[in-house]
Design a protein around this motif. Structure first.
Motif, mmCIF file in Angstrom:
data_model
loop_
_atom_site.group_PDB
_atom_site.id
_atom_site.type_symbol
_atom_site.label_atom_id
_atom_site.label_comp_id
_atom_site.label_asym_id
_atom_site.label_seq_id
_atom_site.Cartn_x
_atom_site.Cartn_y
_atom_site.Cartn_z
ATOM 1 N N ARG A 24 70.269 -77.617 39.482
ATOM 2 C CA ARG A 24 70.596 -78.796 40.293
ATOM 3 C C ARG A 24 70.320 -78.522 41.767
ATOM 4 O O ARG A 24 69.791 -79.369 42.482
ATOM 5 C CB ARG A 24 72.050 -79.187 40.076
ATOM 6 C CG ARG A 24 72.422 -80.484 40.737
ATOM 7 C CD ARG A 24 73.835 -80.895 40.328
ATOM 8 N NE ARG A 24 74.202 -82.148 40.914
ATOM 9 C CZ ARG A 24 73.978 -83.324 40.364
ATOM 10 N NH1 ARG A 24 73.383 -83.403 39.194
ATOM 11 N NH2 ARG A 24 74.339 -84.431 40.967
ATOM 12 N N ARG A 27 66.654 -78.619 42.280
ATOM 13 C CA ARG A 27 66.234 -80.028 42.269
ATOM 14 C C ARG A 27 66.481 -80.667 43.625
ATOM 15 O O ARG A 27 65.626 -81.358 44.181
ATOM 16 C CB ARG A 27 66.998 -80.787 41.185
ATOM 17 C CG ARG A 27 66.665 -82.280 41.172
ATOM 18 C CD ARG A 27 67.775 -83.123 40.660
ATOM 19 N NE ARG A 27 68.879 -83.232 41.592
ATOM 20 C CZ ARG A 27 69.882 -84.066 41.434
ATOM 21 N NH1 ARG A 27 69.953 -84.835 40.364
ATOM 22 N NH2 ARG A 27 70.855 -84.120 42.319
ATOM 23 N N ASN A 28 67.655 -80.423 44.168
ATOM 24 C CA ASN A 28 68.002 -81.001 45.466
ATOM 25 C C ASN A 28 67.098 -80.473 46.573
ATOM 26 O O ASN A 28 66.706 -81.226 47.470
ATOM 27 C CB ASN A 28 69.464 -80.723 45.800
ATOM 28 C CG ASN A 28 70.410 -81.478 44.904
ATOM 29 O OD1 ASN A 28 70.047 -82.464 44.276
ATOM 30 N ND2 ASN A 28 71.635 -80.999 44.816
ATOM 31 N N ASP A 57 75.277 -83.037 48.040
ATOM 32 C CA ASP A 57 75.543 -83.192 46.609
ATOM 33 C C ASP A 57 76.941 -82.720 46.234
ATOM 34 O O ASP A 57 77.391 -82.967 45.124
ATOM 35 C CB ASP A 57 74.494 -82.432 45.795
ATOM 36 C CG ASP A 57 74.493 -82.829 44.326
ATOM 37 O OD1 ASP A 57 74.938 -83.959 44.013
ATOM 38 O OD2 ASP A 57 74.038 -82.030 43.498
ATOM 39 N N ASP A 63 75.123 -88.238 41.142
ATOM 40 C CA ASP A 63 74.004 -88.272 42.078
ATOM 41 C C ASP A 63 74.128 -89.311 43.181
ATOM 42 O O ASP A 63 73.262 -89.394 44.047
ATOM 43 C CB ASP A 63 72.701 -88.544 41.311
ATOM 44 C CG ASP A 63 72.291 -87.395 40.427
ATOM 45 O OD1 ASP A 63 72.661 -86.239 40.744
ATOM 46 O OD2 ASP A 63 71.594 -87.639 39.426
ATOM 47 N N VAL A 66 73.625 -88.074 46.814
ATOM 48 C CA VAL A 66 72.255 -87.670 47.129
ATOM 49 C C VAL A 66 71.353 -88.901 47.235
ATOM 50 O O VAL A 66 70.558 -89.020 48.169
ATOM 51 C CB VAL A 66 71.720 -86.690 46.058
ATOM 52 C CG1 VAL A 66 70.241 -86.403 46.273
ATOM 53 C CG2 VAL A 66 72.517 -85.401 46.088
ATOM 54 N N GLU A 87 65.904 -92.260 41.861
ATOM 55 C CA GLU A 87 66.381 -91.653 40.621
ATOM 56 C C GLU A 87 65.221 -91.048 39.833
ATOM 57 O O GLU A 87 65.349 -89.952 39.270
ATOM 58 C CB GLU A 87 67.112 -92.691 39.762
ATOM 59 C CG GLU A 87 68.454 -93.084 40.333
ATOM 60 C CD GLU A 87 69.076 -94.281 39.631
ATOM 61 O OE1 GLU A 87 68.332 -95.080 38.994
ATOM 62 O OE2 GLU A 87 70.304 -94.431 39.730
ATOM 63 N N LEU A 90 64.230 -87.824 41.465
ATOM 64 C CA LEU A 90 65.189 -86.763 41.140
ATOM 65 C C LEU A 90 64.949 -86.232 39.728
ATOM 66 O O LEU A 90 65.054 -85.022 39.488
ATOM 67 C CB LEU A 90 66.627 -87.258 41.294
ATOM 68 C CG LEU A 90 67.102 -87.490 42.730
ATOM 69 C CD1 LEU A 90 68.519 -88.061 42.736
ATOM 70 C CD2 LEU A 90 67.025 -86.218 43.552
ATOM 71 N N HIS A 94 64.029 -82.475 38.866
ATOM 72 C CA HIS A 94 64.840 -81.725 37.906
ATOM 73 C C HIS A 94 63.924 -81.043 36.889
ATOM 74 O O HIS A 94 64.096 -79.844 36.592
ATOM 75 C CB HIS A 94 65.828 -82.661 37.207
ATOM 76 C CG HIS A 94 66.751 -81.957 36.272
ATOM 77 N ND1 HIS A 94 67.925 -81.376 36.680
ATOM 78 C CD2 HIS A 94 66.659 -81.718 34.946
ATOM 79 C CE1 HIS A 94 68.524 -80.817 35.650
ATOM 80 N NE2 HIS A 94 67.778 -81.013 34.583
#
Length: 105
Positions: A24, A27-28, A57, A63, A66, A87, A90, A94
């Motif tokens: 995560r 991903r961020n 986050d 989510d 974010v 989305e 993201l 991910h």
């Protein structure tokens, strides 16, 4: 952009900052490098923006924090992405984070 988002995110070592080793978090960071580049950040400012996005986050579960931050920052810079667009981004980041680390869900 001379440095790819994946390469730039790889520059952050998992143990440098608390929590940056998770999927995560990665991903961020990828999302932060993507958005920060669109906003116009470069160099240290781009890395700082990506790490700041990761810290956002931790505000609420899920989510929404974010997505809200990305939406606001991108809109301020003149980029209008829908919530669905963010989305989807993201989800791509991910998947990239999983691929980069060799993890599976």
């Amino acid at each position: 952009m001379p440095l790819s988002v994946a390469t730039a995110a790889s520059a952050v070592h998992p143990h440098e900052e608390d929590g940056l080793g998770s999927i995560r978090a990665r991903r961020n960071l990828l999302a932060g490098y993507w958005a920060g580049s669109l906003i116009g950040f470069a160099g240290d400012d781009l890395g700082r923006y990506a790490r700041d996005l990761h810290m956002v986050d931790h505000v609420v579960s899920g989510d929404s924090d974010v997505i809200s931050r990305l939406s606001r920052d991108l809109a301020t810079a003149g980029h209008n992405f829908s919530k669905a667009d963010i989305e989807a981004a993201l989800r791509r980041f991910h998947a990239q984070a999983l691929k980069d680390t060799g993890c599976t869900e």
